[in-house]
Design a protein around this motif. Sequence first.
Motif, PDB file in Angstrom:
ATOM      1  N   SER A  18       8.939  -4.214  -3.672  1.00 40.85           N
ATOM      2  CA  SER A  18       7.820  -3.436  -3.157  1.00 40.85           C
ATOM      3  C   SER A  18       7.507  -3.926  -1.754  1.00 40.85           C
ATOM      4  N   ALA A  19       7.066  -3.023  -0.913  1.00 39.01           N
ATOM      5  CA  ALA A  19       6.732  -3.378   0.465  1.00 39.01           C
ATOM      6  C   ALA A  19       5.439  -2.692   0.842  1.00 39.01           C
ATOM      7  N   PRO A  20       4.671  -3.287   1.765  1.00 39.46           N
ATOM      8  CA  PRO A  20       3.453  -2.610   2.208  1.00 39.46           C
ATOM      9  C   PRO A  20       3.791  -1.293   2.880  1.00 39.46           C
ATOM     10  N   ASP A  21       2.975  -0.298   2.619  1.00 36.60           N
ATOM     11  CA  ASP A  21       3.134   1.018   3.244  1.00 36.60           C
ATOM     12  C   ASP A  21       2.422   0.960   4.592  1.00 36.60           C
ATOM     13  N   LEU A  22       3.183   0.762   5.649  1.00 35.02           N
ATOM     14  CA  LEU A  22       2.586   0.574   6.970  1.00 35.02           C
ATOM     15  C   LEU A  22       1.906   1.846   7.463  1.00 35.02           C
ATOM     16  N   ALA A  23       2.401   3.005   7.004  1.00 37.93           N
ATOM     17  CA  ALA A  23       1.737   4.257   7.380  1.00 37.93           C
ATOM     18  C   ALA A  23       0.342   4.318   6.767  1.00 37.93           C
ATOM     19  N   ALA A  24       0.217   3.856   5.525  1.00 37.19           N
ATOM     20  CA  ALA A  24      -1.106   3.817   4.891  1.00 37.19           C
ATOM     21  C   ALA A  24      -2.018   2.836   5.612  1.00 37.19           C
ATOM     22  N   LEU A  25      -1.465   1.648   5.969  1.00 36.02           N
ATOM     23  CA  LEU A  25      -2.281   0.673   6.691  1.00 36.02           C
ATOM     24  C   LEU A  25      -2.763   1.239   8.016  1.00 36.02           C
ATOM     25  N   GLU A  47      -3.588   4.152   8.568  1.00 37.35           N
ATOM     26  CA  GLU A  47      -4.703   5.046   8.242  1.00 37.35           C
ATOM     27  C   GLU A  47      -5.904   4.287   7.686  1.00 37.35           C
ATOM     28  N   GLY A  48      -5.791   2.940   7.629  1.00 37.29           N
ATOM     29  CA  GLY A  48      -6.903   2.131   7.148  1.00 37.29           C
ATOM     30  C   GLY A  48      -7.003   2.034   5.649  1.00 37.29           C
ATOM     31  N   ARG A  49      -5.894   2.201   4.938  1.00 33.78           N
ATOM     32  CA  ARG A  49      -5.933   2.065   3.486  1.00 33.78           C
ATOM     33  C   ARG A  49      -4.749   1.226   3.035  1.00 33.78           C
ATOM     34  N   LEU A  50      -4.891   0.608   1.863  1.00 34.58           N
ATOM     35  CA  LEU A  50      -3.862  -0.257   1.312  1.00 34.58           C
ATOM     36  C   LEU A  50      -2.937   0.565   0.422  1.00 34.58           C
ATOM     37  N   GLY A  51      -1.639   0.426   0.638  1.00 35.67           N
ATOM     38  CA  GLY A  51      -0.665   1.139  -0.173  1.00 35.67           C
ATOM     39  C   GLY A  51       0.665   0.415  -0.187  1.00 35.67           C
ATOM     40  N   PHE A  52       1.524   0.773  -1.140  1.00 39.66           N
ATOM     41  CA  PHE A  52       2.822   0.139  -1.284  1.00 39.66           C
ATOM     42  C   PHE A  52       3.898   1.210  -1.434  1.00 39.66           C
ATOM     43  N   ARG A  53       5.142   0.805  -1.166  1.00 42.51           N
ATOM     44  CA  ARG A  53       6.280   1.690  -1.325  1.00 42.51           C
ATOM     45  C   ARG A  53       7.425   0.894  -1.938  1.00 42.51           C
ATOM     46  N   ALA A  54       8.386   1.591  -2.521  1.00 38.27           N
ATOM     47  CA  ALA A  54       9.579   0.955  -3.062  1.00 38.27           C
ATOM     48  C   ALA A  54      10.628   0.861  -1.964  1.00 38.27           C
ATOM     49  N   ALA A  55      11.109  -0.344  -1.700  1.00 38.99           N
ATOM     50  CA  ALA A  55      12.064  -0.549  -0.609  1.00 38.99           C
ATOM     51  C   ALA A  55      13.513  -0.616  -1.087  1.00 38.99           C
ATOM     52  N   GLY A  56      13.732  -0.511  -2.402  1.00 46.02           N
ATOM     53  CA  GLY A  56      15.091  -0.562  -2.915  1.00 46.02           C
ATOM     54  C   GLY A  56      15.767   0.796  -2.881  1.00 46.02           C
ATOM     55  N   ASP A  57      17.028   0.817  -3.323  1.00 47.57           N
ATOM     56  CA  ASP A  57      17.853   2.027  -3.343  1.00 47.57           C
ATOM     57  C   ASP A  57      18.268   2.285  -4.790  1.00 47.57           C
TER      58      ASP A  57
END
Length: 398
Positions: free
Chosen positions: A290-297, A299-309
């Motif tokens: 899991s990685a931080p969702d920098l696009a969400a950050l 926008e001022g909110r905390l989010g995560f994304r899956a970085a695997g394939d």
Amino acid sequence: MSTAHHWTTTPLTPDLLRGALDLERTAHGLLPHRLPARARAQCSDPQLAMAEAQPSGVRLVLRTRATVIELDALRTKRAYAGAPPRPDGLYDLLVDGRPAGQAAANGGNLQLIDLATGSVEIRPGPVGTVRFSGLPDRDKDVEIWLPHNETTELVALRTDAPVGPVPDRGRTRWLHHGSSISHGSDAASPSTTWPAVAGSLAGVELTNLGLGGSALLDPFTARALRDTPADLISVKVGINIVNTDLMRLRAFGPAVHGFLDTIREGHATTPLLVVSPLLCPLHEDTPGPSAPDLAALAEGRLGFRAAGDPAERAAGKLTLNVIREELARIVRQRAGEDPHLHHLDGRALYGEADFAELPLPDGLHPDAATHRRIGERFAALAFGTGGPFAPHHPRSAG
């Protein structure tokens, strides 16, 4: 502190605290830990150090007729750079088992975490005071649940009447281990994390070893479970294995077996429930990390994304669906020789229909309403009629 009362100051001693496995004397006071010192010495991971020192499920338990209670404490609160401020940790007051108030500590330290760079900055602050007043003027059991999401050093306890420990009334002891969801991430307060909800509904004594980001099948955690008195044990594993990308399928199966073997060294016949991951669409079929969702950050909110394939599953990378299948297989294999071992698919606690109604706000963690739902379902499925924890078993030696 008010001067309108004749105060009794009571030393903070182990017999007034429940839910901690170790208590450390610091320069300020008493720091509850949820892993013993020997376990902490075997791992230098700062995430684990932060998680186990946050007192999820730890509470002061007093017998008193006091009408006013003041607790001095030094908190360490987390904040994420670029994200909205996190709410203050709450202290939940229960009187004779019923909710009777909430308060937050002022002052304290701030731990500022930059998810983009991994940097951590500590901004020190003063000791604060939590105050509860208007309590009934009679002998009563009082519980003060410490914030599940803030490190809390207990400094001083003052009351307007003497206090003493609550005697052991022989309640069934439930020991639970899991990830940040079990730890209580995004629950409203410490007594409303899903394990606390389930424990309250079932009328059992909870020790919560939910460790945010750290349910990783570590041998020292298994030994802590082995050595902690318990009548019922549950182990919820999977999501942290995926979102840290810690191991492949080849290592996962033997690690689960070893973890369960160690628990069984101290609890040979204790009912033991293995719970697979809740639904998490990010990682159902996509490996970690899991990685931080920098696009969400941004926008001022905390989010995560899956970085695997997803294609990496062929090389043994783990997803939640792979882990669920493997956990079910392992429990079936072992159950022939271990009739007290049980399995629960985590999607029975939070599945597709729940996600449609109550989505995970940051992609990984349930909100307060979802904690309540998960706790109610666990109480029904595990402690209810026909469940692996019902009927309540008498106190065991181990």
